[in-house]
Design an enzyme around this catalytic site. Structure first.
Site, PDB file in Angstrom:
ATOM      1  N   GLU A   1      19.211  24.734 -26.406  1.00 39.75           N
ATOM      2  CA  GLU A   1      18.461  23.916 -27.350  1.00 39.75           C
ATOM      3  C   GLU A   1      19.117  22.564 -27.545  1.00 39.75           C
ATOM      4  O   GLU A   1      18.437  21.539 -27.671  1.00 39.75           O
ATOM      5  CB  GLU A   1      18.351  24.659 -28.687  1.00 39.75           C
TER       6      GLU A   1
ATOM      7  N   ASP B   1      23.393  28.280 -28.234  1.00 39.65           N
ATOM      8  CA  ASP B   1      24.297  27.239 -27.727  1.00 39.65           C
ATOM      9  C   ASP B   1      24.746  26.312 -28.841  1.00 39.65           C
ATOM     10  O   ASP B   1      24.093  26.183 -29.882  1.00 39.65           O
ATOM     11  CB  ASP B   1      23.636  26.440 -26.602  1.00 39.65           C
TER      12      ASP B   1
ATOM     13  N   ASP C   1      17.310  27.387 -38.377  1.00 41.06           N
ATOM     14  CA  ASP C   1      18.149  26.375 -37.735  1.00 41.06           C
ATOM     15  C   ASP C   1      18.303  25.133 -38.609  1.00 41.06           C
ATOM     16  O   ASP C   1      18.650  24.064 -38.113  1.00 41.06           O
ATOM     17  CB  ASP C   1      17.522  26.003 -36.377  1.00 41.06           C
TER      18      ASP C   1
END
Length: 419
Positions: free
Chosen positions: A182, A87, A205
């Protein structure tokens, strides 16, 4: 080890394909995942992993994608997880993303072609100085790019493909996970750590090339409800107690030049008023409390209690509630018990030709929650910058270093298991 030009081209193609799918998550949705676009990307990833030859690819009922790369050695090696979220931030549109590749960046400003008011300036983006000669990917300026975290998704997928086509690279069993939601804080809500089966994991990330992050904020949410007394304003003298005015007094008591997001950096925590709604009769204030230690959280919350007590003395008829909800804790408390997890990532970054920078996250990650669910999970760089904005950008060369770091990392776990 340097990955091939073909692998790099495939990585860029993957990334550009993924960012064109609108996967913005939503705060107020009553579904999980919160938006259908996330499932669109997860189904695509399921298909691509299956096409690569993985036999156990799974799309769970909650939208997670799980898969395994089997070990190619006989000795016992811990199962290592690689995790990224699909997302993107709900704060900036992700509809009709048009990735633009700026070849051989030679310095200066990068003006985005779809909205020429969106300019990436070197003075505001010091990392550009390390990217001279690089190929920079941006959006056209009308949307975010989505490198957070589709860069991590593309980098994991590229590493998976490379490992499968290069069996000479020794590794133990590897579990892959792509998660949802997330960005709205629920990425691990239905994550089954036992079913995932990894002993240790890494979220891909992070930001600047070379970073390994093993520390996050500790986080609480505080909700204060102030109860006033309503009365016809024409006859309110000595009778009305306006909760909104008391809320203003509470806010005024908070530190002016410290302890807020806009006045803090580094290891400084904050008290952030992020929502307020009220009437004369009741006003509700919602705060995000952040600190790198549990003790720091407690100190900030105690300060708020003291302010409320003082307001109660000043306004004896005031009634209030003070509610704390735990969000997550600093993953370093867990990772310090497993120092090899971070140490091997540092070694992998060095092997990829970078100088490791061990840092902290002024926020949280899926890894922070997973660490307290029994899965120690530090965060590795993707190469992205300016996340959650229309001036988001990423270097293809830094993405390549991330892929190489992942490959070195699983190889190091194999090597270390021999000792």
């Amino acid at each position: 080890m340097k990955i091939s030009t073909l692998a790099i081209e495939e990585m860029v193609e993957r990334f550009c394909r993924y960012v064109r799918i609108d996967t913005r998550s939503a705060e107020d949705s009553d579904t999980y995942p919160s938006t259908p676009g996330q499932l669109d990307l997860c189904r695509l990833l399921q298909q691509e992993l299956t096409a690569l030859g993985l036999a156990d690819v799974e799309l769970t009922e909650h939208g997670y994608v799980f898969a395994t790369i089997p070990a190619n050695i006989d000795r016992s090696v811990p199962v290592i997880g690689l995790i990224a979220h699909v997302d993107t931030s709900p704060e900036v549109t992700g509809t009709n993303v048009q990735p633009v590749i700026h070849r051989q960046y030679q310095g200066g400003e990068i003006t985005l072609p779809g909205d020429r008011t969106q300019v990436i300036r070197p003075g505001e983006n010091t990392a550009l100085a390390d990217c001279l000669g690089h190929d920079i990917i941006t959006s056209d300026g009308t949307t975010l790019l989505g490198a957070d975290n589709k860069a991590g998704v593309a980098e994991i997928m590229t590493a998976v493909a490379y490992l499968l086509s290069h069996p000479e690279i020794s590794h133990g069993p590897i579990r892959v996970a792509f998660t949802v939601d997330e960005e709205v804080g629920t990425g691990t809500k239905y994550f089954d750590v036992e079913h995932f089966g990894a002993r240790y994991a890494y979220t891909i990330d992070g930001g600047t090339a070379g970073e390994i992050e093993d520390e996050t904020f500790c986080a609480d949410s505080v909700t204060i409800s102030l109860k006033g007394i309503n009365m016809h304003p024409g006859y309110a003298r000595g009778k009305m107690l306006n909760s909104q005015r008391i809320a203003a007094e509470f806010i005024d008591f908070l530190p002016k030049d410290t302890m807020s997001p806009e006045t803090t950096s580094g290891r400084e925590g904050y008290v952030h008023l992020h929502a307020i709604a009220g009437t004369v009769e009741e006003t509700v204030l919602k705060f995000l409390i952040r600190d790198f230690t549990v003790e720091g959280l407690s100190d900030k919350e105690e300060m708020m209690r003291i302010i409320l007590a003082a307001l109660k003395v000043k306004h004896p008829r005031l009634e209030y509630t003070f509610d704390i909800e735990e969000s997550y804790r600093n993953m370093k408390y867990v990772l310090d018990e497993h120092p090899q997890v971070t140490a091997y990532a540092v070694k992998a970054i060095e092997r990829a030709g970078l100088s490791p920078r061990q840092g902290l996250i002024r926020g949280g990650t899926d890894g922070a929650r997973l660490a307290y669910m029994g899965l120690p999970t530090p965060n590795i760089f993707t190469g992205g910058h300016n996340f959650h904005s229309k001036t988001e950008w990423i270097s293809i060369q830094d993405m390549t270093r991330s892929v190489e770091t992942i490959i070195h990392l699983v190889s190091i776990w194999s090597e270390e298991s021999e000792r």
